[in-house]
Design an enzyme around this catalytic site. Structure first.
Site, short mmCIF file in Angstrom:
data_model
loop_
_atom_site.label_atom_id
_atom_site.label_comp_id
_atom_site.label_asym_id
_atom_site.label_seq_id
_atom_site.Cartn_x
_atom_site.Cartn_y
_atom_site.Cartn_z
N THR A 133 1.44 -10.70 0.36
CA THR A 133 0.09 -10.22 0.67
C THR A 133 -0.72 -9.95 -0.61
OG1 THR A 133 0.91 -7.96 0.84
CG2 THR A 133 0.80 -9.19 2.88
N VAL B 51 12.95 -10.72 0.71
CA VAL B 51 14.12 -9.99 1.25
C VAL B 51 14.72 -10.68 2.47
CG1 VAL B 51 13.40 -7.77 0.31
CG2 VAL B 51 12.73 -8.38 2.65
N PHE C 53 0.84 -1.21 0.00
CA PHE C 53 0.00 0.00 0.00
C PHE C 53 0.88 1.26 0.00
CE2 PHE C 53 -1.75 2.81 3.50
CZ PHE C 53 -2.43 3.67 2.64
N ASN D 49 7.92 -9.84 -2.39
CA ASN D 49 7.61 -11.25 -2.67
C ASN D 49 6.11 -11.48 -2.81
OD1 ASN D 49 6.78 -11.04 -0.04
ND2 ASN D 49 7.88 -12.84 0.71
N LEU E 294 10.57 -1.10 3.37
CA LEU E 294 9.17 -1.10 3.82
C LEU E 294 8.61 -2.51 3.97
CD1 LEU E 294 9.57 1.84 2.58
CD2 LEU E 294 7.13 1.80 2.13
N SER F 265 7.28 -5.76 5.22
CA SER F 265 6.85 -6.09 6.57
C SER F 265 5.45 -6.68 6.48
CB SER F 265 6.83 -4.81 7.42
OG SER F 265 6.48 -5.10 8.74
N TYR G 228 5.25 -8.26 15.87
CA TYR G 228 5.39 -7.08 14.99
C TYR G 228 6.21 -5.99 15.69
CZ TYR G 228 4.04 -3.10 12.03
OH TYR G 228 4.06 -1.99 11.21
N ARG H 196 -7.29 -4.27 8.73
CA ARG H 196 -7.10 -3.05 9.51
C ARG H 196 -8.42 -2.26 9.50
NH1 ARG H 196 -1.10 -1.16 7.54
NH2 ARG H 196 -1.70 -2.18 5.61
P1 NAD Z 1 1.55 -3.60 3.10
O1 NAD Z 1 1.23 -4.89 3.75
O2 NAD Z 1 0.57 -3.04 2.12
O3 NAD Z 1 2.95 -3.67 2.35
C1 NAD Z 1 4.03 -4.43 2.81
C2 NAD Z 1 4.64 -5.15 1.62
O4 NAD Z 1 5.78 -5.91 2.09
C3 NAD Z 1 3.69 -6.15 0.95
O5 NAD Z 1 3.56 -5.84 -0.43
C4 NAD Z 1 4.36 -7.50 1.18
O6 NAD Z 1 4.15 -8.39 0.08
C5 NAD Z 1 5.82 -7.12 1.33
N1 NAD Z 1 6.62 -8.11 2.06
C6 NAD Z 1 6.36 -8.67 3.26
N2 NAD Z 1 7.31 -9.57 3.57
C7 NAD Z 1 8.22 -9.56 2.55
C8 NAD Z 1 9.43 -10.26 2.28
N3 NAD Z 1 9.92 -11.17 3.15
N4 NAD Z 1 10.10 -10.00 1.13
C9 NAD Z 1 9.61 -9.08 0.24
N5 NAD Z 1 8.47 -8.39 0.44
C10 NAD Z 1 7.78 -8.63 1.58
O7 NAD Z 1 1.83 -2.56 4.28
P2 NAD Z 1 1.90 -0.96 4.26
O8 NAD Z 1 0.73 -0.45 5.02
O9 NAD Z 1 2.15 -0.48 2.89
O10 NAD Z 1 3.18 -0.70 5.18
C11 NAD Z 1 4.44 -0.38 4.59
C12 NAD Z 1 5.47 -0.17 5.70
O11 NAD Z 1 5.06 0.91 6.55
C13 NAD Z 1 5.65 -1.39 6.59
O12 NAD Z 1 7.01 -1.53 6.92
C14 NAD Z 1 4.85 -1.05 7.82
O13 NAD Z 1 5.35 -1.71 8.97
C15 NAD Z 1 5.02 0.46 7.90
N6 NAD Z 1 3.88 1.07 8.60
C16 NAD Z 1 2.67 1.22 7.97
C17 NAD Z 1 1.62 1.78 8.67
C18 NAD Z 1 0.27 1.99 8.03
O14 NAD Z 1 -0.64 2.46 8.72
N7 NAD Z 1 0.06 1.70 6.77
C19 NAD Z 1 1.78 2.20 9.99
C20 NAD Z 1 3.02 1.99 10.60
C21 NAD Z 1 4.07 1.45 9.89
N1 UDP Z 2 -10.64 -2.08 15.07
C1 UDP Z 2 -12.03 -2.15 15.21
N2 UDP Z 2 -12.72 -2.82 14.25
C2 UDP Z 2 -12.13 -3.41 13.15
C3 UDP Z 2 -10.73 -3.33 13.04
C4 UDP Z 2 -10.01 -2.67 14.02
O1 UDP Z 2 -12.61 -1.63 16.18
O2 UDP Z 2 -12.86 -3.99 12.33
C5 UDP Z 2 -9.87 -1.33 16.08
C6 UDP Z 2 -8.67 -2.08 16.67
O3 UDP Z 2 -9.07 -2.85 17.80
C7 UDP Z 2 -7.74 -0.94 17.05
C8 UDP Z 2 -8.03 0.15 15.99
O4 UDP Z 2 -9.31 -0.19 15.44
O5 UDP Z 2 -8.06 -0.44 18.34
C9 UDP Z 2 -6.99 0.22 14.88
O6 UDP Z 2 -6.79 -1.10 14.40
P1 UDP Z 2 -5.90 -1.47 13.12
O7 UDP Z 2 -5.97 -2.95 12.96
O8 UDP Z 2 -6.28 -0.65 11.95
O9 UDP Z 2 -4.41 -1.04 13.46
P2 UDP Z 2 -3.55 -0.85 14.78
O10 UDP Z 2 -3.57 0.62 15.02
O11 UDP Z 2 -4.14 -1.62 15.92
O12 UDP Z 2 -2.22 -1.37 14.38
#
Ligand code: NAD
Ligand code: UDP
Length: 313
Positions: free
Chosen positions: A35, A57, A11, A32, A73, A75, A145, A186
């Site tokens: 997801t 990775v 994303f 890879n 990124l 994860s 995580y 989420r």
């Molecule tokens: P996402 O799940 O959409 O993207 C993560 C990508 O990593 C996926 O495309 C997945 O296929 C890839 N991946 C996972 N394991 C892998 C591996 N072993 N080798 C290669 N690719 C791999 O998540 P996102 O929301 O886009 O998050 C991106 C980054 O930002 C992550 O590191 C996440 O921890 C961090 N982050 C995101 C949020 C958020 O709210 N979106 C919040 C905090 C941190």
């Molecule tokens: N949550 C919820 N209903 C849902 C999904 C999540 O009430 O269908 C709540 C969850 O318990 C958390 C908050 O929304 O308190 C944010 O959850 P999310 O999974 O998006 O990410 P987090 O911030 O916990 O990593």
């Protein structure tokens, strides 16, 4: 620059690819697709400045040619994903981060880690400044995580101090926008999908936990500014506009014009164990060192997100 982005099909990663390409850089996305995120980058397939490598990775990353930056990124950030794949989550935080840092070191490239507000765990300090060390249960279900990212931060600082790599750490708070997976579990995709399909929004427990939601274009701007900066200490990137999950559900219903209603549910699995009760970024450091703060309101960001989901639900 030529920038390699691990998790580039995800994303946030795919929006980052778009932004870097728009700035005139070359992008190598490594993912890879664990997801099933290939469609996020389908529109880039014919772009001559874009390369995609289907690669885990957790294995060493080989790339022939120069790189200016590695943005790590990859994860498994969705609670549903990391509860289902706990070992893979720890592995990508440990081996994946190590391999991405080794690549940056070998190429004399700078490195940016996508870390998370989850390093603060269920915080006892509110809002959370970067100086706060956090309150994480290492053996709880979320620990896989949280600790994967805490280890990744420690490793990044070690490469900075002991190997001289120019590193950056972004602590990302809840971010949303188009391209989130409908089934990622989420709260944003859950509520938007439910509102659009007329199912009651599943507010867990009493909906009193708080989160602060940042629109993806604001986050990408912050990541880009951090990459261009000299800042090695962690920087919070998030929107300080805090609300309860119940208030967020009501906002989704209002903005989508849905009458799906709300269902208060208590999940039977462990997804709400150690669920942070509150979360709000202190973005003083981002304001000071990056001149950054979010611009997109919840109204605007949610409208765009809902419209993008309408064709997919
Ligand atoms: P996402 O799940 O959409 O993207 C993560 C990508 O990593 C996926 O495309 C997945 O296929 C890839 N991946 C996972 N394991 C892998 C591996 N072993 N080798 C290669 N690719 C791999 O998540 P996102 O929301 O886009 O998050 C991106 C980054 O930002 C992550 O590191 C996440 O921890 C961090 N982050 C995101 C949020 C958020 O709210 N979106 C919040 C905090 C941190
Ligand atoms: N949550 C919820 N209903 C849902 C999904 C999540 O009430 O269908 C709540 C969850 O318990 C958390 C908050 O929304 O308190 C944010 O959850 P999310 O999974 O998006 O990410 P987090 O911030 O916990 O990593």
């Amino acid at each position: 620059m030529r920038v390699l982005i691990t998790g580039g099909a995800g994303f946030v990663g795919s929006h980052l690819c778009d932004r870097l390409l728009a700035e005139g850089h070359q992008v190598v996305a490594v993912d890879n697709l664990i997801t099933r995120s290939a469609e996020n980058i389908a529109h880039l397939r014919d772009n001559p400045d874009f390369t995609f490598l289907d690669h885990d990775v957790n294995q060493p990353i080989h790339f022939v040619g120069e790189l200016d930056a590695v943005m790590h990124l990859a994860s498994l950030p969705s609670p549903v994903d990391y509860l289902e794949m706990p070992i893979e989550t720890l592995a990508v935080g440990a081996y994946g981060t190590h391999n991405a840092l080794e690549l940056a070191r070998a190429k004399r490239a700078q490195f940016l880690l996508a870390s998370t507000s989850e390093v603060y765990g269920d915080p006892l300090v509110h809002p959370q400044p970067e100086e706060y060390w956090g309150n994480v249960n290492p053996i709880g279900p979320r620990g896989v995580y949280d600790e994967s990212k805490r280890f990744a931060e420690a490793l990044t600082m070690a490469y900075h101090r002991a190997r001289g790599v120019r590193t950056h750490i972004a602590r990302i708070f809840n971010t949303y926008g188009p391209r989130m997976r409908l089934d990622d579990g989420r709260v944003v995709p859950n509520f938007v999908r439910q509102a659009l399909s007329g199912e009651p929004l599943t507010v867990y427990d009493d909906g009193s936990r708080t989160r602060s939601f940042c629109y993806v274009s604001d986050l990408v701007e912050g990541l880009y500014r951090l990459l261009l900066s000299d800042e090695a200490l962690p920087v919070n990137l998030g929107n300080p506009a805090e609300m309860t999950v119940l208030e967020f559900a009501q906002a989704v219903l209002r903005i989508s014009g849905s009458d799906a209603g709300i269902a208060f549910v208590t999940p039977k699995d462990e997804r709400t164990k150690d669920d942070p009760q509150t979360r709000q970024p202190d973005i003083s450091r981002a304001r000071a060192v990056l001149g950054w703060e979010p611009r997109v309101t919840l109204e605007e960001g949610l409208s765009k997100t809902i419209e993008s989901f309408r064709v997919r639900v």
